[in-house]
Design a protein around this motif. Structure first.
Motif, short mmCIF file in Angstrom:
data_model
loop_
_atom_site.label_atom_id
_atom_site.label_comp_id
_atom_site.label_asym_id
_atom_site.label_seq_id
_atom_site.Cartn_x
_atom_site.Cartn_y
_atom_site.Cartn_z
N PHE A 1 45.44 17.29 22.58
CA PHE A 1 46.26 17.64 23.35
C PHE A 1 44.33 18.84 24.14
O PHE A 1 43.87 19.47 23.60
CB PHE A 1 46.85 19.08 23.52
N GLN A 2 44.42 18.85 25.61
CA GLN A 2 43.20 19.69 26.10
C GLN A 2 44.03 19.82 27.31
O GLN A 2 44.24 20.02 27.79
CB GLN A 2 42.31 18.96 27.01
N ASP A 3 43.17 21.10 27.81
CA ASP A 3 43.26 22.39 28.68
C ASP A 3 43.30 20.90 30.35
O ASP A 3 42.13 19.97 29.91
CB ASP A 3 42.22 23.27 28.87
N ASN A 4 43.98 21.30 30.44
CA ASN A 4 44.21 20.96 31.93
C ASN A 4 44.25 19.23 32.08
O ASN A 4 44.83 18.31 32.94
CB ASN A 4 43.12 20.49 33.28
N GLU B 1 51.19 18.12 34.84
CA GLU B 1 50.64 19.00 33.94
C GLU B 1 51.07 19.40 33.09
O GLU B 1 51.96 20.07 32.81
CB GLU B 1 49.26 20.65 34.39
N LEU B 2 50.75 19.06 31.59
CA LEU B 2 51.47 18.33 30.71
C LEU B 2 51.00 19.87 29.85
O LEU B 2 49.61 20.70 29.91
CB LEU B 2 50.98 18.00 29.52
N LYS B 3 51.34 20.09 28.29
CA LYS B 3 51.41 21.69 28.06
C LYS B 3 51.08 21.37 26.57
O LYS B 3 52.05 20.59 25.98
CB LYS B 3 52.83 22.81 28.20
N PRO B 4 51.23 22.12 25.64
CA PRO B 4 51.00 21.79 24.02
C PRO B 4 52.50 21.54 23.22
O PRO B 4 53.53 21.94 23.98
CB PRO B 4 50.55 23.07 23.51
N PHE B 5 52.13 20.80 22.63
CA PHE B 5 53.92 19.71 22.21
C PHE B 5 54.55 18.82 22.83
O PHE B 5 55.64 18.71 22.76
CB PHE B 5 53.82 20.58 21.40
N ASP B 6 53.94 18.74 24.53
CA ASP B 6 54.45 17.78 25.56
C ASP B 6 55.17 16.62 24.71
O ASP B 6 54.19 15.94 24.00
CB ASP B 6 54.54 17.77 26.47
N VAL B 7 56.66 16.10 25.02
CA VAL B 7 57.19 15.20 24.37
C VAL B 7 57.70 14.12 25.93
O VAL B 7 58.06 14.79 26.65
CB VAL B 7 58.60 14.82 23.41
N TYR C 1 46.37 21.05 19.05
CA TYR C 1 47.65 21.09 19.57
C TYR C 1 47.72 19.33 19.79
O TYR C 1 46.50 18.54 20.49
CB TYR C 1 47.56 22.06 20.98
N LYS C 2 48.97 18.75 20.37
CA LYS C 2 48.93 17.69 19.88
C LYS C 2 50.54 17.23 21.16
O LYS C 2 51.11 18.34 21.42
CB LYS C 2 49.59 17.00 19.09
#
Length: 812
Positions: free
Chosen positions: A505-508, A567-573, A489-490
């Motif tokens: 991307f990492q959890d949290n 909090e971000l999620k995978p592939f957020d821009v 994930y990025k």
């Protein structure tokens, strides 16, 4: 008068007595009047000769001289004079001997004529074992003359002995061995030494000297005998690369002679070389004994008139492949294949040693045979055999491989009954990320095809007999990692951060974490942040046209740590917006005839040239009102626009290419002419150009000349005369040259504006006005291709054809 007479008588008496002594010291009766100081070197030499002819030394004559009245002082002087004369003679003899037999090493006492032979590389026998011994010019078997003389050395004519007596009595001389085999020693006489060893000759000479020198018999003097010059002997070499008669040292050996002869010839034997002495075979020389084991027992010394005969070989075989020293080897009768392996230095590490293939020659054809390892010690090679030692197979007999999520993935040895848990244990166990549900074994079947065997790895390592499968050799075990199945994930951050990029991307992961990873916010960051998130759903929602979900967040630009985190999620821009008003001051440059030239900051977005010149103090009295212009840098986007526009001139046309090249390499600025008179009258006119960042304003000084350049006879500057036209200045430089294009001549005004000649009513042409500081440029005519005679004929034939058609059409 009487005193003078007495002195003369005494002088004559002394002279007469001295002369008498010089004539015969042994026969004189009264030696009391002898004065040694009055004797010349010639007289001393005569006395020495008298002693030698009577085989007597000066020490032996001492008692006789004293009994005849010579004082002890005078006898001591005489003995000293004789000793000095002997020393001088020895030095002279040594120098003469050194000059006659001088070699490269001038420190050597022993001399020998130098023998040289130019080495010739043997390309025909280069593969024959032993040939390199005689081809290498750095190798040399020449005897070392500095070594002690061998005790078994046989003396002969041409040798020279250095004989010395040291002690109470002294004597030294270099005595050659004559052609009769004798040495002639002063006071001692002639002694026959030919055919004797140096040791036996030494004892014989010492005995003869002791009979003359009494102090030698009593031990008060010692005799030293050494070989000072070695004789040269003749040997004949037959069957070598360079056969012939050679003059070599009497200390030389068989190998020395073979080296001079270049070794055995093309078909010469290396193992049955004969040394013939007195018409009989004295020694059979086998060079392989020296090459294989360093045995020099065959390297015997040579004698005069020895013959070295090299016969042709009887049996040669070839060894190829995986041996340490492949080549061609000569075999003796009765030698086995094991001896051949010894000559070839044995098998190398990649050799297949179980058997060796041999290509043999019968009387009619070839045949192939295999020699098993058990036959190596009994098989007898035959002439012409070619032995081929092959490589071992590129395969393993007990290899097994484990890879993946174990601590020591590697290749291990396989043993019968080995199971997968044993292999995992040997690899130091499973890693924490090992996937226990499945492991893969790629197995090679008997027909060399492969198959996959799946294993429940968790059960296998926990002792389940069914899951703990038995392995086979060449199995390749792969232990998977759970990380292999996890998607990478990025997240992306862009805008007003110091390091915009794509990050893992990492959890949290929160917005604050991402901003910190991106180096923090820049000074121009606004409080607005936009986050775009991908929409994920099992079913398509036609009512929702959105491709992403947008989040607008406000942050505090002054702090990288936000009070409300997101909090971000995978592939957020993530996009950090720029502040609406945040522009750095931008400048223009003014140069030339203004009061304060330099750089000026644009005070407004629509600042005009009039405002900047006014801020620069206005034009000076030397400024040309027609010399104001703006140089605007050509931007990269403008060049790209030209590249993207097609002029429809064809693929091979170079006009557009030249234009692009000129913009990129030659022209860095676009010139904007300014009508300063119009600007000063009306600041709202179009002549008052709005400036852009990077613009350069140039105000040229007033110039009272007109420059004429281009294709004219004389490039020059002509003083400006009011009322004179365009043609006047062209005529003033002699007009245009043969390539000049007068109709296309143009004028460049001081402000950068250009004007060309114009035609009206097809008959009249108006030339541009010339002003002070202008430049007239006459361009070159373009090259035109003249039509050939064939092209004119073609046009004429077309016109004739058209005329015929028209006449035909007009006829009723």
């Amino acid at each position: 008068m009487k005193k003078i007479f007495i002195a003369i008588v005494l002088f004559l008496a002394l002279f007469q007595s001295s002369s008498l002594m010089a004539q015969d010291i042994l026969k004189g009766n009264d030696l009391s009047t002898v004065r040694v100081d009055y004797l010349s070197d010639g007289d001393i030499a005569k006395i020495k000769s008298q002693l030698q002819s009577n085989n007597m030394t000066i020490d032996q004559a001492e008692s006789m001289a004293l009994s005849k009245g010579m004082t002890a002082t005078e006898f001591t002087k005489l003995k000293k004079r004789l000793s000095l004369l002997e020393t001088s003679k020895v030095k002279t003899d040594k120098k003469t001997s050194s000059d006659e037999g001088q070699d490269d090493n001038q420190g050597n006492v022993r001399k020998q004529e130098k023998v040289e032979n130019k080495k010739v590389k043997d390309s025909l026998n280069s593969l024959v074992f032993g040939s390199e011994l005689f081809d290498n010019p750095t190798l040399n078997f020449q005897p070392n003359l500095n070594l002690a003389t061998p005790v078994n050395y046989i003396l002969g004519p041409g040798d020279e002995l250095q004989i010395s007596v040291n002690g109470v009595q002294e004597f030294s001389d270099n005595v050659p061995v004559s052609v009769e085999g004798k040495v002639n020693i002063q006071y001692v006489g002639q002694i026959s030494v030919s055919g004797m060893t140096i040791e036996a000759a030494t004892q014989k000479i010492k005995g003869a000297i002791s009979r003359v020198y009494s102090t030698v018999r009593s031990g008060q003097s010692q005799v030293g005998i050494s070989l000072s010059r070695i004789r040269t002997i003749k040997v004949t070499i037959i069957g070598s690369k360079q056969p012939g008669n050679y003059s070599i040292s009497s200390l030389a050996t068989v190998y020395n002679a073979l080296f001079l002869g270049g070794g055995p010839g093309k078909n010469g034997s290396y193992r049955s070389i004969e040394l013939i002495r007195n018409n009989k075979v004295f020694k059979n020389v086998d060079i392989y004994r020296f090459l294989v084991s360093g045995d020099q027992s065959d390297n015997v010394g040579l004698k005069d008139n020895d013959v070295i005969r090299i016969p042709v070989y009887a049996n040669r075989v070839t060894v190829e492949g995986e041996v340490k020293r492949p080549g061609i080897f000569e075999m003796k009768k009765g030698e086995k294949f094991s001896n051949l392996l010894t000559f070839a230095s044995g098998f190398n590490e990649f050799a297949y040693t179980a058997s060796v293939n041999v290509l043999q020659k019968t009387g009619k054809e070839f045949k192939v045979a295999d020699i098993q390892a058990a036959q190596y010690g009994s098989y007898i090679p035959e002439n012409g055999d070619v032995y081929r030692v092959s490589k071992i197979l590129n395969r393993f007999e007990n290899r097994i491989i484990i890879e993946g999520a174990v601590f020591r993935p590697d290749t291990y040895s396989y043993h019968s009954g080995m199971r997968i848990s044993d292999l995992v244990r040997q690899a130091e166990g499973l890693k924490e990320d090992a996937y226990l549900k499945r492991a893969r074994i790629i197995r090679l079947k008997e027909d060399l095809t492969s198959e996959i065997v799946n294993v429940d790895l968790g059960k296998a390592v926990n002792g389940d007999v069914n899951a703990n499968v038995e392995l086979k050799k060449e199995d390749r075990v792969t232990v998977y990692s759970i990380l292999d199945f996890k998607e990478e994930y990025k997240v992306t951050i862009d805008g007003e951060v110091k390091k915009p990029n794509v990050y893992d991307f990492q959890d949290n992961l929160t917005l604050n974490d991402l901003i910190i990873a991106a180096g923090g916010l820049t000074g121009s960051a606004s409080k607005r942040v936009e986050i775009a998130r991908m929409i994920r759903a099992e079913e398509i929602d036609d009512a929702n046209p959105n491709k992403v979900e947008l989040f607008n967040i406000e942050i505090t630009p002054g702090s990288n740590e936000q009070s409300t985190n997101f909090e971000l999620k995978p592939f957020d821009v993530v996009n950090i917006r720029r502040m609406a008003v945040n522009e750095k001051p931008e400048m223009v440059t003014i140069a030339g005839s203004v009061a304060y030239p330099g750089k000026y900051v644009l005070a407004s977005k629509k600042e005009k040239i009039y405002d900047v010149i006014k801020r620069a103090g206005g034009l000076t009295s030397l400024a040309s009102l027609n010399g104001v212009k703006i140089k605007r840098p050509i931007k990269k986007a403008q060049i790209e626009n030209i590249e993207n526009v097609s002029l429809n001139l064809g693929k091979k046309d170079s006009i557009q290419n030249k234009l692009e090249k000129k913009l990129k390499e030659d022209l860095r600025f676009a010139t904007i002419p300014v009508d300063w008179s119009k600007v000063t009258k009306n600041q709202n006119s179009n002549a008052n150009v709005t400036l852009l960042p990077g613009d350069e304003i140039e105000v040229t000084a007033f110039n009272e000349t007109v420059k004429v350049a281009g294709n004219v006879l004389l490039t020059s500057e002509i003083p400006y005369i009011k009322g004179r036209g365009f043609n006047y200045y062209l005529d003033a430089v002699g007009g245009v040259d043969a390539k000049g294009w007068r109709n296309k001549a143009y004028v460049i005004y001081p402000n950068g504006e250009a004007a060309v000649s114009r035609r009206f009513l097809l008959l009249f042409r108006s030339s541009p006005t010339v002003e002070p500081g202008s430049q007239i440029v006459v361009p070159e005519k373009p090259e035109t291709k003249k039509m050939s005679a064939g092209e004119w004929v073609s046009i004429a034939s077309v016109l004739v054809s058209m005329g015929v058609l028209i006449i035909t059409a007009i006829k009723p």
